[in-house]
Motif scaffolding. Structure first.
Motif, mmCIF file in Angstrom:
data_model
loop_
_atom_site.group_PDB
_atom_site.id
_atom_site.type_symbol
_atom_site.label_atom_id
_atom_site.label_comp_id
_atom_site.label_asym_id
_atom_site.label_seq_id
_atom_site.Cartn_x
_atom_site.Cartn_y
_atom_site.Cartn_z
ATOM 1 N N PRO A 1 16.951 88.822 -57.198
ATOM 2 C CA PRO A 1 17.624 89.891 -57.938
ATOM 3 C C PRO A 1 17.559 91.191 -57.146
ATOM 4 O O PRO A 1 16.761 91.319 -56.206
ATOM 5 C CB PRO A 1 16.798 90.001 -59.227
ATOM 6 C CG PRO A 1 15.438 89.517 -58.840
ATOM 7 C CD PRO A 1 15.661 88.458 -57.808
ATOM 8 N N PRO A 2 18.384 92.139 -57.496
ATOM 9 C CA PRO A 2 18.308 93.452 -56.828
ATOM 10 C C PRO A 2 16.957 94.109 -57.071
ATOM 11 O O PRO A 2 16.297 93.874 -58.084
ATOM 12 C CB PRO A 2 19.438 94.243 -57.488
ATOM 13 C CG PRO A 2 20.360 93.207 -58.028
ATOM 14 C CD PRO A 2 19.477 92.072 -58.456
ATOM 15 N N TYR B 1 23.233 98.227 -52.312
ATOM 16 C CA TYR B 1 24.226 98.701 -53.267
ATOM 17 C C TYR B 1 23.854 100.090 -53.769
ATOM 18 O O TYR B 1 22.676 100.357 -54.059
ATOM 19 C CB TYR B 1 24.296 97.780 -54.489
ATOM 20 C CG TYR B 1 24.733 96.368 -54.210
ATOM 21 C CD1 TYR B 1 23.817 95.359 -53.952
ATOM 22 C CD2 TYR B 1 26.090 96.024 -54.245
ATOM 23 C CE1 TYR B 1 24.212 94.055 -53.715
ATOM 24 C CE2 TYR B 1 26.498 94.715 -54.007
ATOM 25 C CZ TYR B 1 25.559 93.748 -53.744
ATOM 26 O OH TYR B 1 25.958 92.457 -53.508
ATOM 27 N N PRO C 1 30.905 102.037 -68.188
ATOM 28 C CA PRO C 1 30.038 101.241 -67.318
ATOM 29 C C PRO C 1 29.412 102.024 -66.171
ATOM 30 O O PRO C 1 30.059 102.893 -65.586
ATOM 31 C CB PRO C 1 30.977 100.173 -66.775
ATOM 32 C CG PRO C 1 32.315 100.825 -66.772
ATOM 33 C CD PRO C 1 32.336 101.718 -67.963
ATOM 34 N N PHE C 2 28.191 101.668 -65.845
ATOM 35 C CA PHE C 2 27.480 102.280 -64.735
ATOM 36 C C PHE C 2 27.799 101.482 -63.474
ATOM 37 O O PHE C 2 27.072 100.592 -63.079
ATOM 38 C CB PHE C 2 25.974 102.283 -65.007
ATOM 39 C CG PHE C 2 25.564 103.155 -66.174
ATOM 40 C CD1 PHE C 2 24.454 102.826 -66.931
ATOM 41 C CD2 PHE C 2 26.263 104.304 -66.503
ATOM 42 C CE1 PHE C 2 24.054 103.623 -68.010
ATOM 43 C CE2 PHE C 2 25.886 105.108 -67.569
ATOM 44 C CZ PHE C 2 24.778 104.763 -68.329
ATOM 45 N N PHE D 1 28.703 99.878 -59.787
ATOM 46 C CA PHE D 1 28.072 99.673 -58.498
ATOM 47 C C PHE D 1 29.102 99.822 -57.383
ATOM 48 O O PHE D 1 30.299 99.584 -57.595
ATOM 49 C CB PHE D 1 27.486 98.269 -58.414
ATOM 50 C CG PHE D 1 26.285 98.024 -59.285
ATOM 51 C CD1 PHE D 1 26.457 97.563 -60.584
ATOM 52 C CD2 PHE D 1 25.008 98.229 -58.816
ATOM 53 C CE1 PHE D 1 25.359 97.325 -61.410
ATOM 54 C CE2 PHE D 1 23.900 97.997 -59.619
ATOM 55 C CZ PHE D 1 24.080 97.544 -60.912
ATOM 56 N N VAL E 1 23.751 92.631 -66.176
ATOM 57 C CA VAL E 1 24.522 92.801 -64.946
ATOM 58 C C VAL E 1 24.849 91.400 -64.434
ATOM 59 O O VAL E 1 24.022 90.495 -64.544
ATOM 60 C CB VAL E 1 23.713 93.576 -63.882
ATOM 61 C CG1 VAL E 1 24.462 93.632 -62.541
ATOM 62 C CG2 VAL E 1 23.386 94.986 -64.367
ATOM 63 N N GLN F 1 26.783 88.795 -61.273
ATOM 64 C CA GLN F 1 27.150 88.701 -59.863
ATOM 65 C C GLN F 1 27.853 87.382 -59.621
ATOM 66 O O GLN F 1 27.218 86.317 -59.679
ATOM 67 C CB GLN F 1 25.911 88.829 -58.985
ATOM 68 C CG GLN F 1 26.191 88.879 -57.498
ATOM 69 C CD GLN F 1 24.944 89.256 -56.710
ATOM 70 O OE1 GLN F 1 23.833 88.859 -57.037
ATOM 71 N NE2 GLN F 1 25.127 90.038 -55.653
ATOM 72 N N LEU G 1 27.596 93.235 -57.321
ATOM 73 C CA LEU G 1 27.050 93.394 -58.660
ATOM 74 C C LEU G 1 28.070 94.044 -59.589
ATOM 75 O O LEU G 1 28.786 94.973 -59.197
ATOM 76 C CB LEU G 1 25.796 94.272 -58.606
ATOM 77 C CG LEU G 1 24.665 93.766 -57.715
ATOM 78 C CD1 LEU G 1 23.603 94.839 -57.551
ATOM 79 C CD2 LEU G 1 24.067 92.496 -58.292
ATOM 80 N N TRP H 1 28.151 95.681 -63.488
ATOM 81 C CA TRP H 1 27.505 96.080 -64.739
ATOM 82 C C TRP H 1 28.325 95.520 -65.896
ATOM 83 O O TRP H 1 29.563 95.676 -65.920
ATOM 84 C CB TRP H 1 27.451 97.593 -64.782
ATOM 85 C CG TRP H 1 26.680 98.186 -65.903
ATOM 86 C CD1 TRP H 1 25.390 98.628 -65.884
ATOM 87 C CD2 TRP H 1 27.161 98.431 -67.226
ATOM 88 N NE1 TRP H 1 25.039 99.121 -67.112
ATOM 89 C CE2 TRP H 1 26.110 99.018 -67.957
ATOM 90 C CE3 TRP H 1 28.380 98.226 -67.872
ATOM 91 C CZ2 TRP H 1 26.239 99.388 -69.285
ATOM 92 C CZ3 TRP H 1 28.515 98.591 -69.194
ATOM 93 C CH2 TRP H 1 27.440 99.166 -69.889
ATOM 94 N N ASN I 1 25.299 97.266 -72.075
ATOM 95 C CA ASN I 1 23.943 97.686 -72.419
ATOM 96 C C ASN I 1 23.838 98.002 -73.889
ATOM 97 O O ASN I 1 24.855 98.059 -74.618
ATOM 98 C CB ASN I 1 23.442 98.831 -71.534
ATOM 99 C CG ASN I 1 24.126 100.165 -71.766
ATOM 100 O OD1 ASN I 1 25.104 100.257 -72.493
ATOM 101 N ND2 ASN I 1 23.617 101.203 -71.126
ATOM 102 N N TYR J 1 22.108 88.715 -64.916
ATOM 103 C CA TYR J 1 20.777 89.296 -64.901
ATOM 104 C C TYR J 1 20.582 90.209 -66.113
ATOM 105 O O TYR J 1 21.496 90.961 -66.464
ATOM 106 C CB TYR J 1 20.580 90.177 -63.659
ATOM 107 C CG TYR J 1 20.660 89.476 -62.328
ATOM 108 C CD1 TYR J 1 21.809 89.537 -61.554
ATOM 109 C CD2 TYR J 1 19.560 88.794 -61.825
ATOM 110 C CE1 TYR J 1 21.874 88.933 -60.308
ATOM 111 C CE2 TYR J 1 19.614 88.183 -60.573
ATOM 112 C CZ TYR J 1 20.770 88.252 -59.826
ATOM 113 O OH TYR J 1 20.814 87.646 -58.591
ATOM 114 N N TRP K 1 14.261 93.678 -63.166
ATOM 115 C CA TRP K 1 15.316 92.683 -63.273
ATOM 116 C C TRP K 1 14.708 91.298 -63.463
ATOM 117 O O TRP K 1 13.640 91.001 -62.916
ATOM 118 C CB TRP K 1 16.148 92.651 -61.991
ATOM 119 C CG TRP K 1 16.887 93.909 -61.659
ATOM 120 C CD1 TRP K 1 16.338 95.125 -61.319
ATOM 121 C CD2 TRP K 1 18.296 94.073 -61.596
ATOM 122 N NE1 TRP K 1 17.340 96.031 -61.057
ATOM 123 C CE2 TRP K 1 18.547 95.413 -61.218
ATOM 124 C CE3 TRP K 1 19.385 93.237 -61.810
ATOM 125 C CZ2 TRP K 1 19.837 95.931 -61.057
ATOM 126 C CZ3 TRP K 1 20.662 93.737 -61.646
ATOM 127 C CH2 TRP K 1 20.891 95.073 -61.277
#
Lengths: 114, 122
Positions: A49-50, A93, A102-103, A105, B37, B39, B45, B47, B50, B95, B112
């Motif tokens: 994962p990130p 990223y 949305p936040f 990337f 999130v 992928q 990635l 989002w 939330n 994730y 995560w």
């Protein structure tokens, strides 16, 4: 939505040399009331994962080596790896968390050893 | 130690449904906004959604609005993502993630899970 772009798409750097990744947002992510840039950097290695490296554009997350640094403000940001190590091979990223979600990337920058 | 463990992924046909879960431990779950999130294979990635601590506020990326629902059960320390009307383009590792601190939604994601793979294919 805020659009994030990164450059380059990929780069290869010799061990011990500097790596620089740029990130640009389509609008400012600087919140004037607290003077914070709502910008983070993540590292992702294959199959993992990130991992958060930098938040508020320039604050290193606990445990992150000091060869990683973040800079910039407003719409233009940079992640610098001052002396590339073999374990730094990864995709990096940027992400904005400024506007109402949305936040978004950035598309990612792949870093390899030359 | 903070832990997030996703489950519920798998193979589903287009138009089908799936419910993902994220079991958390090591922190006060009810104090944090939580995020999903995703992928896609070989991609970047994205989002997804939330949710506020008390479920009173949720946000979604446009591509999943009306099809996905994020929820949580603070008594069970669990986060969920109900995915309906699934499409091939929803194929991804999903994730769950937690913000750096409990001060609000506008935070970087510092913890995560390992992710769960959802494959939408006939």
């Amino acid at each position: 939505d805020i659009v994030m772009t990164q450059s380059p798409d990929s780069l290869a750097v010799s061990l011990g040399e500097r790596a620089t990744i740029d990130c640009k947002s389509s609008q400012s992510v600087l919140y004037s009331s607290n003077e914070k840039n709502y910008l983070a950097w993540y590292q992702q290695k294959p199959g993992q994962p990130p991992k958060l490296l930098i938040y508020w554009a320039s604050i290193r997350e606990s445990g992150v080596p000091d060869r990683f640094s973040g800079s910039g403000s407003g719409t233009d940001f940079t992640l610098t790896i001052s002396s590339l190590q073999a374990e730094d091979v990864a995709v990096y990223y940027c992400q904005q968390y400024y506007s109402s979600p949305p936040f978004t990337f950035g598309p990612g920058t792949k870093v390899d050893i030359k | 130690e903070v832990q997030l463990v996703e489950s519920g992924g798998g193979l589903v046909q287009p138009g089908g449904s799936l419910r993902l879960s994220c079991a958390v431990s090591g922190f006060t779950f009810s104090g944090y906004w939580m995020t999903w999130v995703r992928q896609a294979p070989g991609k970047g990635l994205e989002w997804v959604a939330n949710i506020k601590q008390d479920e009173s506020v949720t946000y979604y990326v446009d591509s999943v609005k009306g099809r996905f629902t994020i929820s949580r059960d603070n008594a069970k320390n669990s986060l969920y993502l109900q995915m309906n009307s699934l499409r091939a383009e929803d194929t991804a590792v999903y994730y769950c993630a937690r913000g750096r601190d409990d001060s609000g939604a506008y935070r970087a994601l510092s913890f995560w899970g390992q992710g769960t793979l959802v494959t939408v294919s006939s």
